[in-house]
Design a protein around this motif. Structure first.
Motif, short mmCIF file in Angstrom:
data_model
loop_
_atom_site.label_atom_id
_atom_site.label_comp_id
_atom_site.label_asym_id
_atom_site.label_seq_id
_atom_site.Cartn_x
_atom_site.Cartn_y
_atom_site.Cartn_z
N THR A 79 0.93 -1.24 0.09
CA THR A 79 -0.05 -0.01 -0.11
C THR A 79 0.92 1.42 -0.20
O THR A 79 1.96 0.95 0.10
CB THR A 79 -1.10 0.01 1.24
OG1 THR A 79 -0.08 0.00 2.63
CG2 THR A 79 -1.81 -1.05 1.21
N GLU A 80 0.25 2.31 -0.49
CA GLU A 80 0.86 3.66 -0.59
C GLU A 80 1.14 4.42 1.20
O GLU A 80 0.24 3.77 1.85
CB GLU A 80 0.14 4.55 -1.22
CG GLU A 80 0.12 4.57 -2.58
CD GLU A 80 -0.78 5.57 -3.36
OE1 GLU A 80 -0.82 5.42 -4.71
OE2 GLU A 80 -1.35 6.33 -2.69
N GLN A 81 2.14 4.64 1.32
CA GLN A 81 2.35 5.26 2.82
C GLN A 81 2.52 6.48 2.68
O GLN A 81 3.88 6.98 2.27
CB GLN A 81 3.41 4.44 3.47
CG GLN A 81 2.99 2.82 3.49
CD GLN A 81 4.02 2.14 4.15
OE1 GLN A 81 5.17 2.50 4.65
NE2 GLN A 81 4.01 0.83 4.41
N PRO A 83 -1.68 6.84 2.26
CA PRO A 83 -2.67 6.57 1.18
C PRO A 83 -2.64 7.91 0.48
O PRO A 83 -2.86 8.98 1.05
CB PRO A 83 -3.98 6.16 1.90
CG PRO A 83 -3.35 5.63 3.25
CD PRO A 83 -2.31 6.44 3.48
N GLY A 84 -2.71 7.68 -1.16
CA GLY A 84 -2.84 9.08 -1.69
C GLY A 84 -1.57 9.59 -2.25
O GLY A 84 -1.54 10.59 -2.93
N ASN A 86 1.02 8.18 -3.56
CA ASN A 86 1.84 7.59 -4.73
C ASN A 86 3.26 7.06 -4.29
O ASN A 86 4.09 7.04 -5.10
CB ASN A 86 1.92 8.57 -5.90
CG ASN A 86 0.45 8.40 -6.59
OD1 ASN A 86 -0.03 7.45 -6.83
ND2 ASN A 86 0.27 9.86 -7.10
N SER A 88 5.74 4.99 -1.18
CA SER A 88 6.12 4.13 0.05
C SER A 88 7.45 3.65 -0.10
O SER A 88 8.05 3.57 -1.38
CB SER A 88 5.15 2.85 0.19
OG SER A 88 5.66 1.84 -0.72
N ASN A 184 -1.34 0.61 -7.89
CA ASN A 184 -1.93 1.84 -7.99
C ASN A 184 -3.31 1.72 -8.20
O ASN A 184 -3.90 2.70 -9.05
CB ASN A 184 -1.29 2.69 -9.06
CG ASN A 184 -1.94 4.19 -8.61
OD1 ASN A 184 -1.89 4.45 -7.55
ND2 ASN A 184 -1.85 5.18 -9.65
N SER A 186 -6.68 1.75 -5.93
CA SER A 186 -7.20 1.88 -4.68
C SER A 186 -5.88 2.15 -3.65
O SER A 186 -5.95 1.68 -2.51
CB SER A 186 -8.20 0.83 -4.15
OG SER A 186 -9.29 0.78 -4.96
N ASN A 187 -4.90 2.82 -4.36
CA ASN A 187 -3.79 3.17 -3.59
C ASN A 187 -2.84 1.82 -3.08
O ASN A 187 -2.12 1.94 -1.90
CB ASN A 187 -3.98 3.80 -2.21
CG ASN A 187 -4.86 5.31 -2.55
OD1 ASN A 187 -4.32 5.90 -3.53
ND2 ASN A 187 -5.82 5.73 -1.55
N MET A 188 -3.10 0.90 -3.71
CA MET A 188 -2.16 -0.45 -3.32
C MET A 188 -2.10 -1.28 -4.72
O MET A 188 -2.70 -1.16 -5.65
CB MET A 188 -2.95 -1.14 -2.29
CG MET A 188 -4.45 -1.62 -2.75
SD MET A 188 -5.27 -2.25 -1.14
CE MET A 188 -4.47 -3.79 -0.82
#
Length: 208
Positions: A79-81, A83-84, A86, A88, A184, A186-188
Motif C-alpha cells: 500500500t501507499e504510505q 494513502p494517496g 503515490n 512508500s 496503484n 485503490s492506493n495499493m
C-alpha cells in the motif's frame, strides 16, 4: 538318512511355514507402481506454476509472462504510505525499474518492475515505462500488442486500458472473466476481476 540330509529337510520345512511378506498396498483400481508414481507426482506442485485465485482455470502463457506474474503475486497488499501519496519504500523500489521515474501514478512502474524481475524488461532498451500509453505503443511497435477484440488474454499478459491504467493478467475463468493484479489500484497492489472484454480494455501486451 544322513545328518546333513535331515538338517536340510528341517530348514526346508521351516521356510515353508514362514508367512509370506505382504504385497505393497495397491490403490483401488490401479497397480502399486501406478500408485507410487501418482504419489510422487502429487506430493509437490510444479515450482514454476503461478498460484490461481479460487475458481480460476489454468492456461498457457509465456514463460516470461508467468515469471512476471509470480513476482506480482508476491506484492499483493503493498500500500501507499500514506494513502494517496503515490509513494512508500516498496513503491520506490518499483520506480527503480523505470529510467527517469519520479513520484507519481505508479501502475506502469509496477508492471515494469514485475517484467524486470522476470528477466524481460519493458522497452527496447529495457528502460521500463512510467506512462501507460508508452507501454502500449512499445507493444505495437514490437508485435506484442493484441487488441482485446482478438480474444482472451493469457496469464502473464499486461492488460491495458487506453492511456490510463495497466495491470497484469492472473487468470481467465471459463466464462471469460479476467482476474488481474494491478498496482496503484485503490492506493495499493490488489487483485481485480473484470468482464470478458476487460471492462473496456484496449488489449494485452505479451511478454517474452
Amino acid at each position: 538318512m544322513s545328518v546333513e540330509a535331515v538338517m536340510a529337510r528341517i530348514e526346508a520345512l521351516h521356510g515353508a511355514l514362514q508367512p509370506a511378506a505382504p504385497p505393497p498396498p495397491v490403490a483401488p483400481g490401479g497397480s502399486s507402481s501406478f500408485a507410487t508414481t501418482l504419489a510422487q507426482q502429487t506430493a509437490a506442485p510444479l515450482a514454476t506454476a503461478a498460484a490461481l485465485p479460487p475458481g480460476a482455470t489454468a492456461q498457457a502463457g509465456s514463460s516470461a509472462g508467468l515469471r512476471a506474474l509470480q513476482a506480482a503475486q508476491a506484492e499483493v497488499g503493498v500500500t501507499e504510505q500514506p494513502p494517496g501519496s503515490n509513494d512508500s519504500p516498496r513503491i520506490a523500489q518499483y520506480r527503480q525499474a523505470t529510467a527517469g521515474s519520479g513520484v507519481g501514478p505508479w501502475c506502469a512502474y509496477f508492471v515494469s518492475w514485475a517484467a524486470q524481475q522476470a528477466g524481460a524488461p519493458l522497452g527496447e532498451a529495457g528502460q521500463g515505462f512510467g506512462a501507460v500509453a508508452s507501454a502500449w505503443d512499445w507493444g505495437q511497435r514490437t508485435g506484442r500488442a493484441v487488441p482485446a477484440s482478438s480474444g482472451p488474454p493469457n496469464p502473464g499478459d499486461l492488460i491495458v486500458w487506453n492511456g490510463t491504467h495497466i495491470g497484469i493478467v492472473e487468470s481467465v475463468d471459463a466464462d471469460g472473466k479476467i482476474h488481474t493484479i494491478e498496482g496503484n489500484s485503490s492506493n495499493m497492489v490488489t487483485r481485480r476481476v473484470h468482464g470478458p472484454d476487460g471492462d473496456g480494455a484496449t488489449g494485452w501486451v505479451r511478454l517474452g
